[in-house]
Design a protein around this motif. Structure first.
Motif, PDB file in Angstrom:
ATOM      1  N   GLN A 204       2.310   1.714  -3.480  1.00 30.53           N
ATOM      2  CA  GLN A 204       1.308   2.200  -4.424  1.00 30.53           C
ATOM      3  C   GLN A 204       1.013   3.677  -4.202  1.00 30.53           C
ATOM      4  O   GLN A 204       0.814   4.427  -5.159  1.00 30.53           O
ATOM      5  CB  GLN A 204       0.036   1.370  -4.315  1.00 30.53           C
ATOM      6  CG  GLN A 204       0.177  -0.014  -4.905  1.00 30.53           C
ATOM      7  CD  GLN A 204      -1.051  -0.884  -4.686  1.00 30.53           C
ATOM      8  OE1 GLN A 204      -1.878  -0.624  -3.818  1.00 30.53           O
ATOM      9  NE2 GLN A 204      -1.148  -1.942  -5.472  1.00 30.53           N
ATOM     10  N   GLN A 205       1.020   4.131  -2.948  1.00 28.02           N
ATOM     11  CA  GLN A 205       0.812   5.556  -2.668  1.00 28.02           C
ATOM     12  C   GLN A 205       1.957   6.393  -3.226  1.00 28.02           C
ATOM     13  O   GLN A 205       1.739   7.465  -3.790  1.00 28.02           O
ATOM     14  CB  GLN A 205       0.677   5.789  -1.171  1.00 28.02           C
ATOM     15  CG  GLN A 205      -0.627   5.301  -0.595  1.00 28.02           C
ATOM     16  CD  GLN A 205      -0.687   5.468   0.922  1.00 28.02           C
ATOM     17  OE1 GLN A 205       0.322   5.710   1.577  1.00 28.02           O
ATOM     18  NE2 GLN A 205      -1.880   5.334   1.460  1.00 28.02           N
ATOM     19  N   ARG A 206       3.172   5.901  -3.078  1.00 26.51           N
ATOM     20  CA  ARG A 206       4.337   6.641  -3.586  1.00 26.51           C
ATOM     21  C   ARG A 206       4.321   6.697  -5.109  1.00 26.51           C
ATOM     22  O   ARG A 206       4.601   7.735  -5.702  1.00 26.51           O
ATOM     23  CB  ARG A 206       5.630   5.965  -3.089  1.00 26.51           C
ATOM     24  CG  ARG A 206       6.861   6.698  -3.477  1.00 26.51           C
ATOM     25  CD  ARG A 206       6.949   8.026  -2.761  1.00 26.51           C
ATOM     26  NE  ARG A 206       8.148   8.721  -3.216  1.00 26.51           N
ATOM     27  CZ  ARG A 206       8.181   9.999  -3.531  1.00 26.51           C
ATOM     28  NH1 ARG A 206       7.117  10.727  -3.389  1.00 26.51           N
ATOM     29  NH2 ARG A 206       9.283  10.543  -3.957  1.00 26.51           N
TER      30      ARG A 206
ATOM     31  N   ALA B 110       1.679   6.547  -6.970  1.00 19.79           N
ATOM     32  CA  ALA B 110       0.586   7.460  -7.332  1.00 19.79           C
ATOM     33  C   ALA B 110       1.025   8.916  -7.201  1.00 19.79           C
ATOM     34  O   ALA B 110       0.667   9.755  -8.040  1.00 19.79           O
ATOM     35  CB  ALA B 110      -0.638   7.188  -6.466  1.00 19.79           C
ATOM     36  N   ALA B 111       1.806   9.228  -6.165  1.00 19.18           N
ATOM     37  CA  ALA B 111       2.286  10.604  -5.987  1.00 19.18           C
ATOM     38  C   ALA B 111       3.228  11.005  -7.116  1.00 19.18           C
ATOM     39  O   ALA B 111       3.127  12.119  -7.657  1.00 19.18           O
ATOM     40  CB  ALA B 111       2.986  10.738  -4.636  1.00 19.18           C
TER      41      ALA B 111
ATOM     42  N   GLU C 158       1.230  11.505 -10.274  1.00 16.68           N
ATOM     43  CA  GLU C 158       0.498  12.779 -10.247  1.00 16.68           C
ATOM     44  C   GLU C 158       1.398  13.934 -10.663  1.00 16.68           C
ATOM     45  O   GLU C 158       1.009  14.798 -11.449  1.00 16.68           O
ATOM     46  CB  GLU C 158      -0.049  13.013  -8.839  1.00 16.68           C
ATOM     47  CG  GLU C 158      -0.929  14.231  -8.723  1.00 16.68           C
ATOM     48  CD  GLU C 158      -1.502  14.374  -7.324  1.00 16.68           C
ATOM     49  OE1 GLU C 158      -1.475  15.502  -6.802  1.00 16.68           O
ATOM     50  OE2 GLU C 158      -1.961  13.368  -6.768  1.00 16.68           O
TER      51      GLU C 158
ATOM     52  N   ALA D 264       0.831  -1.209   0.000  1.00 19.22           N
ATOM     53  CA  ALA D 264       0.000   0.000   0.000  1.00 19.22           C
ATOM     54  C   ALA D 264       0.867   1.262   0.000  1.00 19.22           C
ATOM     55  O   ALA D 264       0.570   2.225  -0.713  1.00 19.22           O
ATOM     56  CB  ALA D 264      -0.932  -0.003   1.208  1.00 19.22           C
ATOM     57  N   ALA D 265       1.943   1.253   0.782  1.00 22.07           N
ATOM     58  CA  ALA D 265       2.847   2.407   0.816  1.00 22.07           C
ATOM     59  C   ALA D 265       3.511   2.618  -0.536  1.00 22.07           C
ATOM     60  O   ALA D 265       3.648   3.751  -1.006  1.00 22.07           O
ATOM     61  CB  ALA D 265       3.897   2.214   1.904  1.00 22.07           C
TER      62      ALA D 265
END
Length: 68
Positions: free
Chosen positions: A17-19, A21-22, A25, A14-15
């Motif tokens: 995937q968040q990175r 995604a950032a 973006e 999850a961490a």
């Protein structure tokens, strides 16, 4: 113990995937949505002149390490 290991792997995934995604973006803001593709933990950026721009623009070279 197996459940603990599975939970740790889920948290790490999850961490990651968040990175991703950032970073995606930020790349989308630079190149537009048509140039950036995200697949789980993989980013693909397409476009003409991308390598030349990467060599010139320090923001692009250090993009993945920004915000640490």
């Amino acid at each position: 113990m197996g459940q603990v290991m599975k939970r740790a792997a889920d948290i790490a995934r999850a961490a990651q995937q968040q990175r991703v995604a950032a970073v995606a973006e930020r790349l989308t803001a630079i190149f537009g949505s048509g140039a950036v593709e995200v697949e789980e933990a993989r980013l693909l950026v397409r476009g003409s002149g991308l390598i030349k721009r990467w060599l010139i623009d320090p923001e692009l070279r250090f993009l993945s390490g920004a915000g640490k």
